[in-house]
Every structure is written in structure tokens, then in C-alpha cells.
Design a protein around this motif. Structure first.
Motif, PDB file in Angstrom:
ATOM      1  N   ILE A   1     -29.626  -4.023  56.508  1.00 13.11           N
ATOM      2  CA  ILE A   1     -28.921  -3.574  57.703  1.00 13.11           C
ATOM      3  C   ILE A   1     -27.564  -4.251  57.815  1.00 13.11           C
ATOM      4  N   VAL A   2     -27.491  -5.521  57.453  1.00 18.09           N
ATOM      5  CA  VAL A   2     -26.214  -6.240  57.490  1.00 18.09           C
ATOM      6  C   VAL A   2     -25.260  -5.668  56.446  1.00 18.09           C
ATOM      7  N   SER A   3     -25.794  -5.376  55.274  1.00 13.70           N
ATOM      8  CA  SER A   3     -24.970  -4.801  54.218  1.00 13.70           C
ATOM      9  C   SER A   3     -24.428  -3.429  54.615  1.00 13.70           C
ATOM     10  N   MET A   4     -25.258  -2.609  55.240  1.00  7.89           N
ATOM     11  CA  MET A   4     -24.806  -1.278  55.644  1.00  7.89           C
ATOM     12  C   MET A   4     -23.751  -1.374  56.743  1.00  7.89           C
ATOM     13  N   ILE A   5     -23.935  -2.286  57.687  1.00 10.03           N
ATOM     14  CA  ILE A   5     -22.941  -2.456  58.751  1.00 10.03           C
ATOM     15  C   ILE A   5     -21.610  -2.901  58.165  1.00 10.03           C
TER      16      ILE A   5
ATOM     17  N   GLY B   1     -27.837  -0.687  50.088  1.00  9.04           N
ATOM     18  CA  GLY B   1     -29.148  -1.318  49.981  1.00  9.04           C
ATOM     19  C   GLY B   1     -29.645  -1.441  48.555  1.00  9.04           C
ATOM     20  N   ALA B   2     -28.751  -1.304  47.579  1.00  9.64           N
ATOM     21  CA  ALA B   2     -29.185  -1.294  46.176  1.00  9.64           C
ATOM     22  C   ALA B   2     -29.832  -2.616  45.768  1.00  9.64           C
ATOM     23  N   ILE B   3     -29.228  -3.730  46.114  1.00  8.28           N
ATOM     24  CA  ILE B   3     -29.756  -5.053  45.728  1.00  8.28           C
ATOM     25  C   ILE B   3     -30.556  -5.668  46.860  1.00  8.28           C
ATOM     26  N   SER B   4     -30.097  -5.513  48.094  1.00 15.11           N
ATOM     27  CA  SER B   4     -30.799  -6.126  49.222  1.00 15.11           C
ATOM     28  C   SER B   4     -32.199  -5.538  49.401  1.00 15.11           C
ATOM     29  N   THR B   5     -32.364  -4.255  49.081  1.00 12.51           N
ATOM     30  CA  THR B   5     -33.700  -3.661  49.164  1.00 12.51           C
ATOM     31  C   THR B   5     -34.643  -4.280  48.139  1.00 12.51           C
ATOM     32  N   GLU B   6     -34.130  -4.522  46.938  1.00 12.06           N
ATOM     33  CA  GLU B   6     -34.943  -5.202  45.918  1.00 12.06           C
ATOM     34  C   GLU B   6     -35.330  -6.604  46.396  1.00 12.06           C
TER      35      GLU B   6
ATOM     36  N   ILE C   1     -27.481  -4.656  35.502  1.00 12.38           N
ATOM     37  CA  ILE C   1     -28.183  -4.348  36.752  1.00 12.38           C
ATOM     38  C   ILE C   1     -27.222  -3.750  37.771  1.00 12.38           C
ATOM     39  N   ILE C   2     -26.071  -4.386  37.944  1.00 13.50           N
ATOM     40  CA  ILE C   2     -25.105  -3.913  38.941  1.00 13.50           C
ATOM     41  C   ILE C   2     -24.537  -2.551  38.542  1.00 13.50           C
ATOM     42  N   ILE C   3     -24.122  -2.412  37.297  1.00 13.35           N
ATOM     43  CA  ILE C   3     -23.547  -1.144  36.840  1.00 13.35           C
ATOM     44  C   ILE C   3     -24.592  -0.036  36.888  1.00 13.35           C
TER      45      ILE C   3
ATOM     46  N   SER D   1     -24.264  -5.571  49.360  1.00 12.51           N
ATOM     47  CA  SER D   1     -25.708  -5.613  49.150  1.00 12.51           C
ATOM     48  C   SER D   1     -26.123  -6.848  48.347  1.00 12.51           C
ATOM     49  N   THR D   2     -25.210  -7.342  47.513  1.00 10.79           N
ATOM     50  CA  THR D   2     -25.517  -8.517  46.696  1.00 10.79           C
ATOM     51  C   THR D   2     -25.332  -9.813  47.461  1.00 10.79           C
ATOM     52  N   ILE D   3     -24.276  -9.904  48.249  1.00 13.07           N
ATOM     53  CA  ILE D   3     -23.958 -11.183  48.907  1.00 13.07           C
ATOM     54  C   ILE D   3     -24.674 -11.342  50.241  1.00 13.07           C
ATOM     55  N   THR D   4     -25.309 -10.294  50.748  1.00 12.41           N
ATOM     56  CA  THR D   4     -26.078 -10.401  51.985  1.00 12.41           C
ATOM     57  C   THR D   4     -27.564 -10.265  51.672  1.00 12.41           C
TER      58      THR D   4
END
Length: 287
Positions: free
Chosen positions: A174-178, A84-89, A108-110, A167-170
Motif C-alpha cells: 500500500i505504501v509503494s502504491m501510494i 506490488g511486484a517485490i513488496s507482495t513477495e 529478478i527486477i528485470i 516496491s523494493t525500497i518499501t
């Protein structure tokens, strides 16, 4: 000169993560599980021995069980920290503000990845006092402990990279975690299943034709599935004789840890590359 290597995203994430109550409650839960295992193991073994003594062979068994449990906890916790690092943002609508700063996509990613890795390394270091009990009773060499921790480090960085990529491409956490947990199931479970299926098919092909008693088995596909499985590598580290047995079964003399290291380094580089490339591309399409 120092400003070129500074990462404000990493500093911010470290402060937020290490000041959060959830982080330290998770650390407490992690240590509680390890303490319960060690305490229960000691009580059971000393009671069953009838003498109250703890042999070095039993100490190695405790070390192996502790390593497996710790690896399972790492593989379970890492996706939750990175998926959830990027998707939460994005869901909080703060990603737009973050991208308008002077920070590059790679920073940002690193920064997001290293903050999660730093907390996971803290968890591993927090478990060292429990490992000291193993050295107290003997039966385990320091080189095995160092090798296990290096194995943990490579694995959690790779898993973290996979989580950052999803997390970046979704768009949804929840989708990223799955997707990340699905990748963990594939690497930890499905690869083991494919390894045994490959061995069975190889044996069927060998014995379906003319029997050759001196034939040497050769199954590179089965070796590949075993070499990328974290459980298989841990078994070969804990029990070096299993590495020889695997070599005789698949017919490949390359050590498992070499292929494992190459594969997971490539996976880490690929996932970070995709995450960096898609970070701002997704923002352009969302506007």
C-alpha cells in the motif's frame, strides 16, 4: 548460450499474469472504456452533423480523444501492476526463497518489470482495432499513430520502473502504491502547475523593469517542466503547431520529445539501479 539470456522469473511471471482472471478482466474493462468512448463519439457527431457523415477533421478529434483516454488508463493501470511486484513477495514471505535461487538481482527486477510491460503492450495492441476506425474515416497519418505508441512505450516503462523501485525500497504494498501514484500525480499534474507558475513569474520579471518590445522570452525552467509532462508531449505530437508555440513562449528550441526521452530513460535507469542495489540489501536488514 541461450541459458545466459533466459530469465526464469520472467517466464514464471508471464505464465501467472496471462493465466490470471484478474488480468483479462482488467483487459476487458480497458477495452470496454475505449469502445464506449468510440461508440458515443460516433453517435454524437453523426447526430449533430445532421447529415450522418463523419468528416476527417472529426476523425482526428476522435483520435486525439482516444489517445488521451488511453494514456490516462495506462498511467492509472501501470502503478497497480508494478508497485506490488517485490513488496507482495515480501508480504507473502516468498522473497527469501526467491533470493536463494541462482537468479541475480537484475534478473529478478528485470523479469518483474518486463512481465508487467508485456501485459501493458498487450493492452495497447488490443486497442488497435479501435484505432483502425480512425484510418477508415481518414484525417490521421500512420506516423502519428506510431509516434503515439512509442510515446506510450517509453512512458509505461518509466512508470513501471518507478513502481518497481518503490516496491523494493518499501515493505508494504500500500505504501509503494501510494508513492507510485504520488509520482504520477507529480509528473502529470504538478509539473503542469509549475510550468504555468514559471511562465507567470518570468513574465512578471520581464515587465517589472524597463519595457523591451523586442525582448525574446527565455524560461528554461518552464521548458523543463513542460518537457517532462506526458500531457504536454502528447499535445505537441497531436498538434505540431503547439510545439512552435511552446518554443516561442519559453525561448528554447530543443524539441520537447528529445528532452522527454532523455529524462525518462535516465529515470528508468536510475530506478532500476536503485531497485537492483536495494533488493538484497533490504533482505540483509530484515533477517
Amino acid at each position: 548460450m541461450m541459458e545466459r539470456f533466459s530469465n526464469p522469473v520472467l517466464l514464471k511471471e508471464l505464465k501467472l499474469r496471462f493465466r490470471s482472471f484478474k488480468s483479462f478482466s482488467g483487459l476487458m474493462f480497458y477495452l470496454a472504456v475505449l469502445c464506449l468512448f468510440v461508440t458515443g463519439f460516433l453517435l454524437i457527431y453523426t447526430q449533430f452533423s445532421g447529415t450522418g457523415f463523419f468528416k476527417p477533421s472529426d476523425s482526428f478529434t476522435m483520435f486525439a480523444g482516444l489517445s488521451v483516454i488511453q494514456m490516462g488508463l495506462v498511467m492509472f493501470i501501470t502503478p497497480g501492476l508494478t508497485a506490488g511486484a517485490i513488496s507482495t513477495e515480501r508480504e507473502k514471505q516468498t522473497l527469501n526463497i526467491l533470493l536463494t535461487t541462482t537468479q541475480s538481482s537484475s534478473q529478478i527486477i528485470i523479469g518483474k518489470l518486463l512481465s508487467s510491460v508485456a501485459f501493458l503492450v498487450l493492452m495497447l495492441l488490443a486497442g488497435l482495432p479501435l484505432y483502425s476506425l480512425v484510418f477508415l474515416f481518414g484525417g490521421v497519418s500512420p506516423s502519428q499513430l506510431i509516434t503515439i505508441f512509442l510515446f506510450y512505450l517509453v512512458t509505461l516503462i518509466a512508470i513501471g520502473s518507478i513502481g518497481i523501485m518503490f516496491s523494493t525500497i518499501t515493505k508494504k504494498t500500500i505504501v509503494s502504491m501510494i508513492a507510485t501514484y504520488g509520482a504520477m500525480i507529480f509528473l502529470g499534474g504538478i509539473t503542469a502547475f509549475l510550468f504555468f507558475v514559471g511562465l507567470s513569474m518570468e513574465q512578471m520579471f520581464m515587465y517589472s523593469g524597463t519595457p523591451q518590445p523586442n525582448a525574446t522570452p527565455f524560461s528554461p525552467i518552464s521548458y523543463f517542466w513542460a518537457s517532462i509532462n506526458p500531457g504536454a508531449l502528447m499535445i505537441t505530437i497531436l498538434y505540431p503547431e503547439m510545439a512552435s508555440s511552446l518554443e516561442s513562449v519559453v525561448g528554447v528550441s530543443i524539441p520537447v520529445w528529445v528532452s522527454y526521452l532523455i529524462f525518462y530513460v535516465l529515470i528508468t535507469a536510475f530506478c532500476l539501479f536503485i531497485a537492483i542495489r536495494k533488493l538484497r540489501a533490504n533482505m540483509k536488514t530484515n533477517r
